[in-house]
Scaffold this active site. Structure first.
Site, short mmCIF file in Angstrom:
data_model
loop_
_atom_site.label_atom_id
_atom_site.label_comp_id
_atom_site.label_asym_id
_atom_site.label_seq_id
_atom_site.Cartn_x
_atom_site.Cartn_y
_atom_site.Cartn_z
N GLY A 63 43.23 36.06 33.33
CA GLY A 63 43.20 37.05 34.41
C GLY A 63 43.00 36.37 35.74
N GLU A 79 50.01 37.05 36.98
CA GLU A 79 49.14 36.23 36.15
C GLU A 79 49.80 35.90 34.82
OE1 GLU A 79 46.22 34.87 36.67
OE2 GLU A 79 45.77 35.72 38.63
N GLU A 83 50.60 32.21 33.48
CA GLU A 83 50.00 31.75 32.24
C GLU A 83 51.05 31.26 31.24
OE1 GLU A 83 46.50 30.75 31.10
OE2 GLU A 83 46.58 32.34 32.60
N PRO A 101 28.02 47.32 37.18
CA PRO A 101 27.62 46.54 38.35
C PRO A 101 27.26 45.10 38.01
CG PRO A 101 26.48 48.65 38.31
CD PRO A 101 27.22 48.53 37.01
N ASP A 102 26.79 44.85 36.81
CA ASP A 102 26.36 43.48 36.52
C ASP A 102 27.26 42.80 35.49
OD1 ASP A 102 25.73 45.05 34.43
OD2 ASP A 102 23.64 44.40 34.25
N GLU A 132 42.00 25.41 28.76
CA GLU A 132 42.77 25.41 27.52
C GLU A 132 43.22 26.85 27.28
OE1 GLU A 132 41.58 25.39 22.83
OE2 GLU A 132 40.16 24.60 24.27
#
Lengths: 270, 270
Positions: A63, A79, A83, A101-102, A132
DNA sequence: TCAATAGTGTCTGTCAGACAGTATGTG
DNA sequence: CACATACTGTCTGACAGACACTATTGA
């Protein structure tokens, strides 16, 4: 639906000319990708090993940050191409957004997760801070209470990626029931046995062959007959060469092809 | 899934102590709510009339900014309570995220949309910059190509809210097929006729009464019999008093109750 | 007794599960 | 020929659509 942006609504041009953004909280926005394919008969997901903190050394979904001028969908496609090193032509759909939030110890990050499905992709190439990148059979990750339980050596995923991947798997498992999505997992042309192996891998149990044929062939537009292989592409020699098919135009299955009873719990979004 | 945040991963505490956020693009993040209910036999959505630019005077879905310390889900619940003036006890689920770069002419805003379902809510009270808030029968908004076509006086919605609402309706219509969500639209206790009216309103066509009864009553845990009303709550007098029910514990319907053929196209995410 | 709503019985067609069987290729 | 894979036929039970029927109440 008429255009949202710079249209000619009364007084608005003047308003926007004088507009200064208020002090709303600012967020970083990322996309996370659950890229799924079938490899060796196993449903597999693309994971990168993180080089940097936080979660250095952990496996994570690929991501990255959404850039200023692009939508989340554009960022996801970008992305994906970074990739895999090629333009992505498979199926890409939004899964859901994760905003605890965390969820990232560095800062406030909202992540828009996507599911991508593709027939056997070229082996991925690492990019960005990914040390990798490789395919992991999902059964080796011990995400759901599948028979056999969590493998002792199941790697732990970074951030809330185990949850995201779990949601992605449930989405795909359930979408095989009522859409023709399975055909996006195989290269064209494919045989009915190929297509059935997709269901077997995703659902972890193969539908009865005869019933499967009846259902797929009687659903108009699911697959289109393509002729018989001169002498079948791969497979061990021997046996009657199968008919070949390509994807049809149909998207939905009516009525759906329900998977066997197991794994049908856990409500979750559709 | 072990904890994402401030855990004890090697070297990470030191890393975080020295971490300074890079220059990633900053986004404002909002939630938009498609609050649905049945009023007078019609599926209705809560809309506010915008007082400020942009789209001043247009109808819009209620919503607001996500604050620093809260998740999108918490923000959605908070907005819902601000809008209705009471703790929200109905069903709330994430729909999807809208992130087109120019969806808001003021600045870069990513909106996480939610669907909320509730039995008849108190009439909403305006709040924030909403000049007015009221229920609109969705058929008056002319969103989908429903029979009758778009009413000539159908109001236009602000931003991309017509698209969001369209997605929300498709989500709910399809979720009635394979979940017991319909029961979240009615007050307890309710009658089978009440429940059937939910399907009639959402699908715009009533399932056959006898078949509907058979399906609902044979699905264990969908609804629970509650006794017969002494002398039915509402309704015009006359007629046999119905049995009353409340919601059961079941979430999924197996096999699903498929809606009649119309309106089953338009793939779209689940 | 009538009107109105609630609730039942039952016929029929469709379709999935199960599984036995036939067809067509290679060595 | 044996063998392997592809493919077909068919019985059965579950269930949805359709619709006619009975039950219970208030006026």
């Amino acid at each position: 639906m008429t255009g949202p942006a710079g249209a000619g609504r009364p007084g608005e041009t003047e308003f926007l000319a004088g507009y200064r953004p208020g002090d709303y909280p600012a967020f970083a926005v990322t996309v996370d990708l659950a890229v799924l394919t079938i490899r060796g008969g196993l449903l597999s997901v693309l994971l990168v090993r993180r080089g940097d903190h936080p979660f250095a050394g952990y496996l994570a979904l690929p991501g990255g940050f959404v850039r200023s001028g692009e939508s989340a969908e554009q960022a996801a496609a970008r992305e994906l191409e970074e990739e895999t090193g090629a333009v992505f032509s498979g199926h890409l759909e939004q899964l859901r957004t994760y905003s605890d939030p965390d969820r990232d110890p560095r800062m406030r990050v909202v992540s828009i997760a996507f599911v991508a499905l593709a027939p056997r992709l070229a082996d991925p190439r690492p990019g960005g801070d990914a040390a990798e990148a490789r395919w992991w059979p999902v059964e080796d990750l011990g995400l759901d209470g599948r028979p056999g339980g969590r493998p002792a050596d199941a790697p732990e995923l970074a951030f809330d990626h185990a949850r995201i991947l779990g949601d992605a798997l449930e989405r795909v498992r359930s979408k095989l029931e009522y859409t023709t999505l399975a055909a996006r997992f195989v290269d064209e042309p494919f045989t009915l046995a190929d297509l059935r192996r997709v269901y077997a891998a995703v659902w972890d149990s193969a539908p009865d062959l005869a019933n499967f044929r009846r259902k797929v062939l009687s659903t108009e537009g699911f697959i289109v007959e393509q002729g018989r292989s001169g002498a079948a592409a791969a497979g061990p020699a021997g046996g009657r060469p199968p008919l070949l098919y390509r994807r049809g135009h149909a998207v939905l299955l009516h009525p759906p092809m329900l998977r066997p009873a197991a794994g049908r719990d856990a409500a979750g979004p559709p």
